[in-house]
Design an enzyme around this catalytic site. Sequence first.
Site, PDB file in Angstrom:
ATOM      1  CE  LYS A  81      -4.266  -1.737   0.404  1.00  0.00           C
ATOM      2  NZ  LYS A  81      -5.245  -1.546  -0.685  1.00  0.00           N
ATOM      3  CD  GLU A 103     -10.218   4.420   0.088  1.00  0.00           C
ATOM      4  OE1 GLU A 103     -10.160   5.657  -0.129  1.00  0.00           O
ATOM      5  OE2 GLU A 103      -9.425   3.605  -0.441  1.00  0.00           O
ATOM      6  CB  SER A 364       0.359  -7.988  -1.107  1.00  0.00           C
ATOM      7  OG  SER A 364      -0.523  -8.764  -0.327  1.00  0.00           O
TER       8      SER A 364
END
Lengths: 378, 378, 243, 243
Positions: A81, A103, A364
């Site tokens: 991210k 968000e 990830s």
Amino acid sequence: GRFGEYGGRYVPESLIGACRQVEEAFRSAWADPAFRNQLAGLLATHVGRPTPLTPAVRLSAELGVTLLLKREDLTHTGSHKINNVIGQALLATRMGHKRLIAETGAGQHGVATATAAAMFGLSATVFMGERDIERQALNVFRMRMLGAEVVPVRTGARTLKDATSEAMRHWVGATEDSYYCMGSVLGPMPYPWMVREFQRVIGDEARRQCATALPAAVPDYVVACVGGGSNAAGTFAGFVDTTAKLVGVEAEGGAGATRGTLGVLHGVRSMFLQDDDGQVLEAHSIAAGLDYPGIGPEHVHLRDLGRARYVTVDDAEVVDAVVRLARTEGIVAALESAHAVAWVIRAAADGTLPAGSTVLLTLSGRGDKDISALKELL
Amino acid sequence: GRFGEYGGRYVPESLIGACRQVEEAFRSAWADPAFRNQLAGLLATHVGRPTPLTPAVRLSAELGVTLLLKREDLTHTGSHKINNVIGQALLATRMGHKRLIAETGAGQHGVATATAAAMFGLSATVFMGERDIERQALNVFRMRMLGAEVVPVRTGARTLKDATSEAMRHWVGATEDSYYCMGSVLGPMPYPWMVREFQRVIGDEARRQCATALPAAVPDYVVACVGGGSNAAGTFAGFVDTTAKLVGVEAEGGAGATRGTLGVLHGVRSMFLQDDDGQVLEAHSIAAGLDYPGIGPEHVHLRDLGRARYVTVDDAEVVDAVVRLARTEGIVAALESAHAVAWVIRAAADGTLPAGSTVLLTLSGRGDKDISALKELL
Amino acid sequence: MKLPSDHKILMPYLTGGAVADWTDHLRALVDAGADAIEIGLPFSDPTLDGATIQEATHAALTRGATLRGILTRVSEVAGTVPLVASTYANLVVRDRAFCSNLRDAGFDGLIVPDLPLEECAEFENQDLDLVLLASPATTDERLDEIARRSRGFVYAVTVMGTTGERETLAASAADLARRLTTRSDLPVLLGFGISTPAQAAQAAQLADGVVIGAAIMRRVLDGAAPAELGAYLRSIREAMDEG
Amino acid sequence: MKLPSDHKILMPYLTGGAVADWTDHLRALVDAGADAIEIGLPFSDPTLDGATIQEATHAALTRGATLRGILTRVSEVAGTVPLVASTYANLVVRDRAFCSNLRDAGFDGLIVPDLPLEECAEFENQDLDLVLLASPATTDERLDEIARRSRGFVYAVTVMGTTGERETLAASAADLARRLTTRSDLPVLLGFGISTPAQAAQAAQLADGVVIGAAIMRRVLDGAAPAELGAYLRSIREAMDEG
């Protein structure tokens, strides 16, 4: 502004100007070597890029394939991210904005956004469903410690989908000074494209690393988990022009590509889980990061083109995969990332992955955030 | 086998042979380019080395100094502990051992050991005080998920000191097939020296990185937190032959170098917190990783030589430092590492660090493990 | 120190200060035929001790036992048989007057399990006999050195493990005893894991004597009166003397 | 659709299915002087709606309101004044028969707030008038295009924000109304944030009419009877007509 028939900019007229400004700013920045260099520098000094490519030696031996792990779990804040968020925060700064709006579901994107905001001296307002706030109290605290404002969302099921809606509502009234920092390859153009570009560093690095690590230079398979699909999009971007087979692994209960139908949500035309009346459903996955009922438009396009395939694994396979990877490689993967591992384990066992295949898998994120949940489950 | 008058091998005769074997094996391995290359490869592919050097731009501006952070928090498992453990596990494999024995306090070294054991296909037995097991249930679960056996220690205060004693007792009866994997620059020779050598990768990397990042090539100050002192030892090793001033920052309640007196514990002659009767005291720090009543012998030697100085900060300063670093740089540091940050903040404010000084600070670990504790405190 | 050479040596162990009337226990042990007494000086981190002596140590420290207090009590009872202190290196290293204080209190020898050959030089040649330990893993070459440098006797640790009662005498005991007795002019005492009269008799056959530690302290911690403890030691004494 | 040109247009909004007797409310609004009715077709994720219409939408879906059910009810009341559906793009995009189904049920127009100029082409030229929206941030160039391509009327969103009652009519409304009315041959209706008779009268001065949404639904959700709702709308009507 399209990936085939998907994508687009399905936003209220009030947001058209803001979306255009983001797109223009991004196009200009992305074409500007100074911006690219600055971003590359930050990814090196602050994120820990390049992330390693780890040969999963013991698990490979057990599965009869050669499995290479792209280690996004080793980045600052613990998941891919951050790649996207640093890019967008740098863009927001370039655009003269003073605040990031985001968000968040489980809180990973929110923590990443709060982190980037602190780095750049921006303020951050993070919308988060009240139910997620209860479930992820530590991430809420973390965001606040980083200086972000966390706004509870009390509508709908009080989870990610509602938080995204509320963040967009808020942005409508705050486009003057605020930048919307979308967490995945979702939302109106340019977000799905821009976020993929900010995440393609995963695929580009992995491509170079595979060229050294594999005799054939390119793996037979490239596998990544898919919620909205940003880590997969970034990974696939590095291999889309190769012979590698691309596989996106969805959660059984959040399978936009596999179970979704055509729709529009949060500004983008793509595939969404919805009922016969067109009401969008809540996703349900053990992995909070896959708990979104849609998938990025580019993934649907890649599927339609036959360039990528999308598969699902269930929660039980995921938990088994976390434990198996931990025991064989000493890596506790995020539940999201473990979806990709679970598929490789299953596919190696049932012959979908031929013996001797080479597989690049993007890990990830790290599983630290999931330890409490796993403790309940195991 | 000495650092000045400190160090040594104060172990029962039953362990002399095992210690000698470890020393011989390490000397041979460390002189063997194949071992060094294999270790360097593992640190690159599995740990994420080199770790970045992050300029703390905003905090530097506030403090009036140039602060560079060596990011051990970005390593696999989240702290510098893994550097040492991978080295020792590789050595254990080379020696033909099948099992690692380790002590752990809060669980960081235990998790690192369990991780390395999984990577190498070794079994791991981790001794941990019963009180720490209760306080750090998630780390216990994590070790078990990685396949390690966690043995509760019910003696004494049931914390790290007792766990270490129990691990050594266990080793006495298991030297044939088991390797003792010490977590810091403590214990009998060769451990303080070997662990420093395995950790010097921090200092060596930082030295090279500073040469690029700083006009003067070498920082004015090199700062690291000190419990047993392994991250500081590894960092200092890279700068001991330079003009950089070396500063080790201890916890007020665990200040072996600052408050300790000469003694012997767990095989090593060094400085320990003890009462007038020579009974070793429990350490007390907000940072579990500094909760050890002693300090590595090399640090005492460096202090006696005047080459390094040791200072303390209190818990309140540490908590403030965590928040300040989070707000200015987007980095949530481990409470241990925040000791070093706290000293820099104080020293910049009171002029101990002259304005314009360049400071290399080793951020030894990430604060994820401390979030619950911080949530209680803030 | 002077140990008898006409019979097998029996050296029971007591943790100083573990119970209030520990010197009564000490006297009872002497009366029951002890040739020497090993007195443990409590240390917070007894890394070579098993559960029983850890517990005794913890009890002593919890009761407020101090080195000074123990030495005072020892000085009251010294003089009947040789007294050997045992403790950990921390207490020895930190205090230059440690050995002379012990000697002044009436001790004859000192056992420091975490002070091996490599580290013991600075504590040799004191008025106090520094007793060295050997273990089953000790090489012949080291045994030569240990035999040469030990004073008073050589303490042969029968097992690769900590102190504490065991079901049977370790097989490693015989080999170590054989290797050591052929090298040493000093008496060789076997210790660790000896608790029953049969084990003591067996061990005494292998060497010059035995040390009984955990078995004694188990009884003391369980509340055995001095007379009871004396009876136990007498049973050991008799078994050894019968051979 | 045919909207009156002889007086200011009043278009109240109702969420279809929010309460059981919503078509009674609809009739009351017509009786109270509505020139057209906007009927919200509930969608799970109403991203441009404020709290009140979100609540109404949620209530409708919770009550089991479906598109088919709403269309059936609409077909029973259609024919008196023009009916304009409003919903989100998801419902429109997924179903090729969506617009024709609406037309068959008696709808005259369609408002889709998340279907801007860029995306609306495929839904133009239907039998249903596709009403486009303009906002205060819309550039003049876009306003030209919106005015050209909108059908039925142009919906001028008065504020940069979501639907919902506000204390005062946004200052941005006047500028937008001015820029739009000079460009559009179609009626320009102002919506978002208009709730009091005074605001309605003020807004009606700026453009060709007003849309009242959240103020209506607040009353409906609070349990207002149809007559009560009619009385409220009549107060709006009167204020507008008095100017």
